[in-house]
Design a protein around this motif. Structure first.
Motif, PDB file in Angstrom:
ATOM      1  N   ALA A   1       8.636  17.196   4.114  1.00 41.19           N
ATOM      2  CA  ALA A   1       8.283  18.013   2.944  1.00 41.19           C
ATOM      3  C   ALA A   1       7.735  17.140   1.822  1.00 41.19           C
ATOM      4  N   ILE A   2       8.327  15.963   1.637  1.00 38.31           N
ATOM      5  CA  ILE A   2       7.845  15.047   0.600  1.00 38.31           C
ATOM      6  C   ILE A   2       6.437  14.565   0.939  1.00 38.31           C
ATOM      7  N   ARG A   3       6.208  14.211   2.200  1.00 35.85           N
ATOM      8  CA  ARG A   3       4.896  13.721   2.602  1.00 35.85           C
ATOM      9  C   ARG A   3       3.838  14.818   2.567  1.00 35.85           C
ATOM     10  N   GLN A   4       4.265  16.056   2.644  1.00 33.74           N
ATOM     11  CA  GLN A   4       3.333  17.180   2.500  1.00 33.74           C
ATOM     12  C   GLN A   4       2.993  17.462   1.042  1.00 33.74           C
ATOM     13  N   GLY A   5       3.636  16.740   0.128  1.00 39.91           N
ATOM     14  CA  GLY A   5       3.347  16.887  -1.287  1.00 39.91           C
ATOM     15  C   GLY A   5       4.018  18.064  -1.962  1.00 39.91           C
ATOM     16  N   LYS A   6       5.061  18.607  -1.351  1.00 35.61           N
ATOM     17  CA  LYS A   6       5.669  19.823  -1.909  1.00 35.61           C
ATOM     18  C   LYS A   6       6.298  19.604  -3.273  1.00 35.61           C
ATOM     19  N   ILE A   7       6.758  18.389  -3.560  1.00 35.78           N
ATOM     20  CA  ILE A   7       7.295  18.112  -4.903  1.00 35.78           C
ATOM     21  C   ILE A   7       6.415  17.091  -5.629  1.00 35.78           C
TER      22      ILE A   7
ATOM     23  N   LEU B   1      13.252   8.787   3.282  1.00 40.54           N
ATOM     24  CA  LEU B   1      12.697   9.791   2.387  1.00 40.54           C
ATOM     25  C   LEU B   1      11.538   9.295   1.542  1.00 40.54           C
ATOM     26  N   LEU B   2      11.630   8.073   1.044  1.00 38.11           N
ATOM     27  CA  LEU B   2      10.668   7.604   0.053  1.00 38.11           C
ATOM     28  C   LEU B   2       9.370   7.151   0.708  1.00 38.11           C
ATOM     29  N   LEU B   3       8.265   7.552   0.108  1.00 35.78           N
ATOM     30  CA  LEU B   3       6.954   7.131   0.603  1.00 35.78           C
ATOM     31  C   LEU B   3       6.711   5.665   0.287  1.00 35.78           C
ATOM     32  N   ASP B   4       7.127   5.238  -0.898  1.00 36.78           N
ATOM     33  CA  ASP B   4       6.927   3.853  -1.316  1.00 36.78           C
ATOM     34  C   ASP B   4       8.055   2.963  -0.790  1.00 36.78           C
TER      35      ASP B   4
ATOM     36  N   LYS C   1       5.587   3.665 -11.056  1.00 39.09           N
ATOM     37  CA  LYS C   1       6.481   3.212 -10.011  1.00 39.09           C
ATOM     38  C   LYS C   1       7.640   4.176  -9.808  1.00 39.09           C
ATOM     39  N   THR C   2       8.031   4.317  -8.551  1.00 33.75           N
ATOM     40  CA  THR C   2       9.215   5.094  -8.207  1.00 33.75           C
ATOM     41  C   THR C   2      10.443   4.216  -8.384  1.00 33.75           C
TER      42      THR C   2
END
Length: 396
Positions: free
Chosen positions: A166-172, A222-225, A267-268
């Motif tokens: 869901a995160i990689r789909q850009g939902k948030i 979970l994190l992209l970075d 930055k995250t």
């Protein structure tokens, strides 16, 4: 080598090395769920007593006509040693669930015998020994087609992987900050505490390493970075949990190169709170959270939610949209709930079996698992000074 099950499908023959609580309560039920994909031929423990108990449990859980063959260090006769087990041509792979500091030597021993290996987390007791172990595998065994994976079940948990999707789909949107809080209660009467090698740990961090790598693996999933820097303090709150039982850390990430220059400047970062020093079970039952906040919404993950007779991972997505792109615009917030049944042990073993057969999704990669150790090691040693994870992973 592979074998044919009675159903005619390809079946991988395994042995379980280590006869502790996790082997009985987690590995055996997961193997049972995998059915004809796997067959348990042997079990090993340092003591015959514990190995025989695991064999009896295997017979019941897997509904076997006879228990798997027992091997142990204190068995009489050369035919019942670990070397004898590893010499068997009818065993393809091993699942290793032994004490943290014992595992590396056994991993190499199994690879030398030509067996594929799934070893329990953490990959090693510290970064330096992990780097050495991985280097040996990549130099001597990987090119021979031998598969070694680290059994980090939180990485394989379907619910966490759905949240990552869901995160990689850009939902948030792009994740900006996060908080992971995990507080556990470990009493002297706990079955986990009573394990001798945990009672007097000969590795850094005690329960913080043994259990804490799970929490890092969640963030890594979970994190992209990629996780980049840790600034932390560690302490001991309960005397029976040395050397430390609590860490509070700030973790920052490195923006991925594919992002725009504008996004790369943002930055995250987040808070990582981990403790096994709850004074009572009630403290461990509240406040444990995984929340990631993006620029277009946020999500929260709850684990162990009861739905009927099942435990599920529940992901609650809060998706925010703007009516107009200007100050004072109206906000609309939609809620989406995703639930996945918890079956991480089964998933990690199945992924391992698939990797042996040539379908590798990357789960359980030892170098990825070493990052989990690096974060805990950095958190234990930081004392308020930032620790660069890339440097730690280069130098140990």
């Amino acid at each position: 080598m592979s074998f044919q099950s009675s159903a005619g499908s390809q079946c991988t023959a395994i042995a379980i090395l280590g006869a502790g609580i996790f082997a009985k309560e987690a590995h055996l039920p997961a193997v049972a769920e995998l059915g004809s994909k796997v067959i348990l031929r042997a079990v090993y423990s340092r003591s015959y007593k514990s190995a025989s108990e695991l064999a009896d449990s295997a017979k019941a859980t897997l509904k076997l006509e006879a228990p798997p063959k027992i091997y142990s260090d204190d068995s009489t006769g050369s035919g019942s040693t670990l070397d004898a087990l590893l010499a068997r041509a009818d065993i393809d792979a091993v699942i290793i669930a032994l004490p943290i500091t014992t595992q590396p030597e056994i991993i190499i021993k199994c690879l030398q015998a030509g067996k594929h290996v799934l070893s329990e987390k953490p990959v090693a007791a510290d970064v330096k020994s992990g780097l050495s172990l991985i280097a040996s595998y990549e130099k001597e065994f990987k090119s021979k087609g031998l598969v070694w994976r680290v059994a980090e079940n939180y990485e394989a948990e379907p619910g966490y992987r759905r949240a990552a999707e869901a995160i990689r789909q850009g939902k948030i949107g792009a994740v900006r900050f996060f908080r992971l809080t995990a507080v556990g209660y470990v009493d002297k009467d706990s079955k986990w505490y009573k394990t001798p090698w945990r009672t007097v740990p000969d590795y850094q961090g005690g329960f913080l390493l043994d259990g804490g790598v799970h929490s890092v693996a969640i963030l890594r999933t979970l994190l992209l970075d990629p996780l980049k820097q840790v600034t932390s303090f560690a302490s001991l709150s309960r005397p029976h949990l040395p050397p430390q039982d609590t860490i509070t850390a700030l973790i920052s990430c490195t923006p991925v190169s594919e992002r725009s220059s504008e996004s790369k400047d943002k930055k995250t970062h987040g808070i990582f709170e981990l403790s096994f020093a709850a004074p009572a079970p009630s403290r461990s039952e509240v406040g444990n959270t995984i929340i990631l906040t993006g620029d277009k919404g946020w999500l929260e993950i709850a684990t162990g939610v009861k739905v009927g007779n099942k435990s599920v991972v529940r992901i609650t997505l809060h998706i925010v949209t703007h009516e107009q792109e200007k100050e004072g615009d109206e906000l609309e917030e939609a809620e989406e709930i995703i639930e996945e049944e918890q079956k991480s042990i089964q998933a990690e073993i199945e992924n391992f079996l698939n990797a042996i057969k040539g379908t590798d999704d990357g789960l359980g990669d030892p170098r990825a698992a070493l990052l989990d150790v690096a974060v805990i090691q950095a958190a234990l040693t930081s004392e308020g000074v930032p620790v660069d994870l890339d440097e730690l992973l280069r130098e140990g």
